[in-house]
Scaffold this active site. Structure first.
Site, PDB file in Angstrom:
ATOM      1  N   HIS A 184       6.258   4.429  -6.477  1.00 44.47           N
ATOM      2  CA  HIS A 184       6.889   4.691  -5.393  1.00 44.47           C
ATOM      3  C   HIS A 184       8.526   4.721  -5.768  1.00 44.47           C
ATOM      4  O   HIS A 184       8.260   3.315  -6.478  1.00 44.47           O
ATOM      5  CB  HIS A 184       6.719   4.284  -4.037  1.00 44.47           C
ATOM      6  CG  HIS A 184       5.829   4.474  -3.603  1.00 44.47           C
ATOM      7  ND1 HIS A 184       4.635   5.745  -3.150  1.00 44.47           N
ATOM      8  CD2 HIS A 184       4.589   3.794  -2.716  1.00 44.47           C
ATOM      9  CE1 HIS A 184       3.985   5.444  -2.347  1.00 44.47           C
ATOM     10  NE2 HIS A 184       3.611   4.770  -2.027  1.00 44.47           N
ATOM     11  N   CYS A 193       1.937  -0.194   1.300  1.00 44.74           N
ATOM     12  CA  CYS A 193       2.448  -0.109  -0.030  1.00 44.74           C
ATOM     13  C   CYS A 193       4.186  -0.753   0.324  1.00 44.74           C
ATOM     14  O   CYS A 193       4.977  -1.616   0.136  1.00 44.74           O
ATOM     15  CB  CYS A 193       2.254   0.352  -0.627  1.00 44.74           C
ATOM     16  SG  CYS A 193       1.964   1.780  -0.618  1.00 44.74           S
ATOM     17  N   ASN A 194       4.332   0.907   1.043  1.00 43.89           N
ATOM     18  CA  ASN A 194       5.983   1.194   1.244  1.00 43.89           C
ATOM     19  C   ASN A 194       6.473  -0.240   1.924  1.00 43.89           C
ATOM     20  O   ASN A 194       7.133  -0.854   1.643  1.00 43.89           O
ATOM     21  CB  ASN A 194       6.492   2.180   2.048  1.00 43.89           C
ATOM     22  CG  ASN A 194       5.842   3.132   0.997  1.00 43.89           C
ATOM     23  OD1 ASN A 194       6.189   3.127  -0.621  1.00 43.89           O
ATOM     24  ND2 ASN A 194       5.254   4.387   1.034  1.00 43.89           N
ATOM     25  N   THR A 238      -9.913   1.883  -3.793  1.00 45.78           N
ATOM     26  CA  THR A 238      -8.914   1.773  -4.571  1.00 45.78           C
ATOM     27  C   THR A 238      -8.222   0.667  -4.074  1.00 45.78           C
ATOM     28  O   THR A 238      -8.148  -0.287  -5.154  1.00 45.78           O
ATOM     29  CB  THR A 238      -7.858   2.595  -4.411  1.00 45.78           C
ATOM     30  OG1 THR A 238      -7.731   4.337  -4.624  1.00 45.78           O
ATOM     31  CG2 THR A 238      -6.040   2.525  -5.224  1.00 45.78           C
ATOM     32  N   GLN A 264       2.017   1.478  -5.932  1.00 49.88           N
ATOM     33  CA  GLN A 264       1.971   1.197  -4.331  1.00 49.88           C
ATOM     34  C   GLN A 264      -0.568   1.258  -4.685  1.00 49.88           C
ATOM     35  O   GLN A 264      -0.316   0.310  -2.809  1.00 49.88           O
ATOM     36  CB  GLN A 264       0.987   2.769  -4.440  1.00 49.88           C
ATOM     37  CG  GLN A 264       0.187   3.980  -4.739  1.00 49.88           C
ATOM     38  CD  GLN A 264       0.914   4.375  -6.107  1.00 49.88           C
ATOM     39  OE1 GLN A 264       1.915   3.815  -6.321  1.00 49.88           O
ATOM     40  NE2 GLN A 264       0.211   5.013  -6.529  1.00 49.88           N
TER      41      GLN A 264
HETATM   42  P1  NAD Z   1     -10.394   4.748  -0.999  1.00 50.28           P
HETATM   43  O1  NAD Z   1     -10.146   6.776  -0.662  1.00 50.28           O
HETATM   44  O2  NAD Z   1      -9.395   4.642  -2.511  1.00 50.28           O
HETATM   45  O3  NAD Z   1     -11.212   4.233  -0.826  1.00 50.28           O
HETATM   46  C1  NAD Z   1     -11.778   4.128   0.197  1.00 50.28           C
HETATM   47  C2  NAD Z   1     -13.042   4.172   0.391  1.00 50.28           C
HETATM   48  O4  NAD Z   1     -13.694   3.659   1.805  1.00 50.28           O
HETATM   49  C3  NAD Z   1     -13.413   5.283  -0.303  1.00 50.28           C
HETATM   50  O5  NAD Z   1     -14.542   4.424  -1.280  1.00 50.28           O
HETATM   51  C4  NAD Z   1     -14.922   5.932   0.722  1.00 50.28           C
HETATM   52  O6  NAD Z   1     -16.111   6.254  -0.459  1.00 50.28           O
HETATM   53  C5  NAD Z   1     -15.192   4.627   1.258  1.00 50.28           C
HETATM   54  N1  NAD Z   1     -15.700   5.160   2.789  1.00 50.28           N
HETATM   55  C6  NAD Z   1     -15.466   6.282   3.505  1.00 50.28           C
HETATM   56  N2  NAD Z   1     -15.912   6.217   4.558  1.00 50.28           N
HETATM   57  C7  NAD Z   1     -15.965   4.478   5.284  1.00 50.28           C
HETATM   58  C8  NAD Z   1     -16.689   4.492   6.335  1.00 50.28           C
HETATM   59  N3  NAD Z   1     -16.489   4.748   7.067  1.00 50.28           N
HETATM   60  N4  NAD Z   1     -16.083   3.019   6.395  1.00 50.28           N
HETATM   61  C9  NAD Z   1     -16.261   2.478   4.899  1.00 50.28           C
HETATM   62  N5  NAD Z   1     -15.627   2.201   3.974  1.00 50.28           N
HETATM   63  C10 NAD Z   1     -15.775   3.943   3.664  1.00 50.28           C
HETATM   64  O7  NAD Z   1      -8.296   4.618  -0.064  1.00 50.28           O
HETATM   65  P2  NAD Z   1      -7.720   3.584   0.052  1.00 50.28           P
HETATM   66  O8  NAD Z   1      -6.306   3.950  -1.141  1.00 50.28           O
HETATM   67  O9  NAD Z   1      -8.450   2.736  -0.813  1.00 50.28           O
HETATM   68  O10 NAD Z   1      -6.899   2.711   0.803  1.00 50.28           O
HETATM   69  C11 NAD Z   1      -7.401   2.651   2.039  1.00 50.28           C
HETATM   70  C12 NAD Z   1      -6.583   2.348   2.728  1.00 50.28           C
HETATM   71  O11 NAD Z   1      -5.636   1.241   2.003  1.00 50.28           O
HETATM   72  C13 NAD Z   1      -5.959   3.393   4.013  1.00 50.28           C
HETATM   73  O12 NAD Z   1      -5.876   1.897   5.372  1.00 50.28           O
HETATM   74  C14 NAD Z   1      -4.482   2.981   2.529  1.00 50.28           C
HETATM   75  O13 NAD Z   1      -3.709   3.820   3.616  1.00 50.28           O
HETATM   76  C15 NAD Z   1      -4.236   2.033   2.127  1.00 50.28           C
HETATM   77  N6  NAD Z   1      -2.906   2.113   1.693  1.00 50.28           N
HETATM   78  C16 NAD Z   1      -3.902   2.315   0.624  1.00 50.28           C
HETATM   79  C17 NAD Z   1      -2.976   1.910  -0.839  1.00 50.28           C
HETATM   80  C18 NAD Z   1      -2.759   3.237  -1.938  1.00 50.28           C
HETATM   81  O14 NAD Z   1      -1.718   3.807  -2.639  1.00 50.28           O
HETATM   82  N7  NAD Z   1      -3.654   3.657  -2.445  1.00 50.28           N
HETATM   83  C19 NAD Z   1      -1.752   1.179  -0.596  1.00 50.28           C
HETATM   84  C20 NAD Z   1      -2.034   0.529   0.329  1.00 50.28           C
HETATM   85  C21 NAD Z   1      -2.478   0.792   1.167  1.00 50.28           C
END
Ligand code: NAD
Length: 345
Positions: A222, A143-144, A12, A306
């Site tokens: 959010h 994001c928050n 994401t 978010q």
């Molecule tokens: P996600 O699950 O959508 O994406 C994570 C990706 O990393 C996936 O493609 C997964 O296959 C891959 N992955 C799995 N194991 C791995 C490893 N060991 N090393 C590298 N990559 C690996 O997660 P996301 O929502 O993109 O979240 C990523 C980070 O961003 C987290 O720290 C999350 O808290 C933060 N975040 C997320 C959001 C949100 O709303 N989605 C907002 C702000 C921050």
């Protein structure tokens, strides 16, 4: 100098950061990682981003070729050609990955799923860009926290002190996530105060802030309900606060009733209407008619997309770490203009 950026984790956040970096003229994507062959690889191929395996094991790397994808190697190979890695792996994998980045001797940026203690540094563009100039690594806050920082930092900078209580009404899951809930409940976070508000103090320690949080059955945004106590003699009015936020980068202030944008559903529809990729909204949305200063107490609501408000912050953060832009406002202007022209907006 073109900054060479690696993205570890192309989900994401990772796919969005990759696009935003690709839009810039002073940086380039040298590769993105996937854990194995999947539909997400097609997106990297389509964009022309070199594809690497998250792991160094030869069997995992060869699985990509078996599925018809060209894989340039494992994570170590990618880190060896990068100046900075943006870690977009699922939260809590930070400690494991940090060792790999240190061994590779490159700079690193984590996301809000990791704790501040991992790096001892956190980042938002408006709060503490200058504290992050030239550091080895940092964490772009959640994001928050990013959303709170966008509206509270300019207010703090004007007033010189701020005491804040907020309630975070959180989406249950991202739209592409089929595993989380609740789907028919409101789930209070029973650890009170919640970590969200206090996390602002990792980028702006002077703001006194606490929060409560509940998760609700929605996937799109959010909402924050915020009460901020300003110091007496602040000299602000509801109107001047509206004006302040209208002049603040990455904040949209709109009258909800007049524009018929009274819920997060309409905010997201607006983002799609104005042509944002994935229907993203990098800006924090503040309802103008939901802002009210009563004496020294300010009430307002804001909505946070978010999946995307942290994306341009990662680009500014790369410039901070690499020491190529010391002025946060100049970086924000450059980042946002490049993203707009990339998408022809
Ligand atoms: P996600 O699950 O959508 O994406 C994570 C990706 O990393 C996936 O493609 C997964 O296959 C891959 N992955 C799995 N194991 C791995 C490893 N060991 N090393 C590298 N990559 C690996 O997660 P996301 O929502 O993109 O979240 C990523 C980070 O961003 C987290 O720290 C999350 O808290 C933060 N975040 C997320 C959001 C949100 O709303 N989605 C907002 C702000 C921050």
């Amino acid at each position: 100098m073109t900054i060479k950026v690696a993205i570890n984790g192309f989900g994401t956040i990772g796919k969005r950061v990759a696009d935003a970096v690709d839009a810039q003229t002073d940086m380039e994507i040298v590769g993105v990682t996937k854990t194995g062959p999947s539909f997400g690889c097609d997106l990297a191929v389509k964009k022309g981003f070199p594809l690497y395996c998250t792991f160094d094991d030869s069997s995992k790397i060869s699985a990509f070729a078996d599925a018809g994808y060209s894989c340039s190697g494992g994570l170590s190979d990618l880190l060896s050609v990068a100046d900075v890695v943006v870690d977009c792996s699922p939260g809590k994998l930070g400690a494991e990955n940090l060792e790999k980045y240190k061994r590779a001797g490159i700079k690193y940026i984590f996301q809000g799923g990791e704790k501040h203690a991992l790096t001892g540094q956190s980042y938002t563009s408006s709060a503490n860009h200058s504290d992050n100039i030239g550091v080895d690594g940092t964490r772009v806050v959640s994001c928050n926290t990013t959303g709170l920082s966008r509206t509270l930092v300019p207010l703090f900078d004007y007033c010189g002190s701020l005491k804040v209580e907020c309630t975070m009404i959180r989406r249950a899951a991202d739209p592409g996530d089929s595993k989380k809930g609740p789907i028919n409940a409101i789930a209070p976070v029973l650890k009170v105060p919640s970590h969200h508000g206090p996390d602002v103090m990792t980028v702006k320690p002077e703001i006194e802030i606490n929060s409560l949080a509940v998760a609700v059955p929605t996937t799109i945004m959010h909402v924050h309900a915020i009460v901020a106590d300003l110091p007496s003699g602040h000299g602000l009015s509801t109107e001047s606060i509206i004006q302040m936020w209208k002049e603040t980068p990455r904040v949209i202030v709109m009258n909800g009733v007049n524009n018929r944008i009274t819920t997060t559903a309409e905010v997201m529809e607006m983002a799609r209407d104005i042509g944002r990729k994935w229907g993203d909204l990098h800006e924090i949305f503040v309802w103008e008619d939901g802002i009210s200063l009563q004496g020294d107490r300010l009430y307002y609501f804001q909505a946070i997309h978010q999946e995307s408000d942290v994306i341009p912050e990662n680009v500014d953060c790369i410039r901070a770490l690499m020491g190529t832009e010391e002025d946060w406002k100049a970086s924000v202007a450059k980042t946002d203009a490049a993203i707009s022209s990339y998408y022809g907006l």
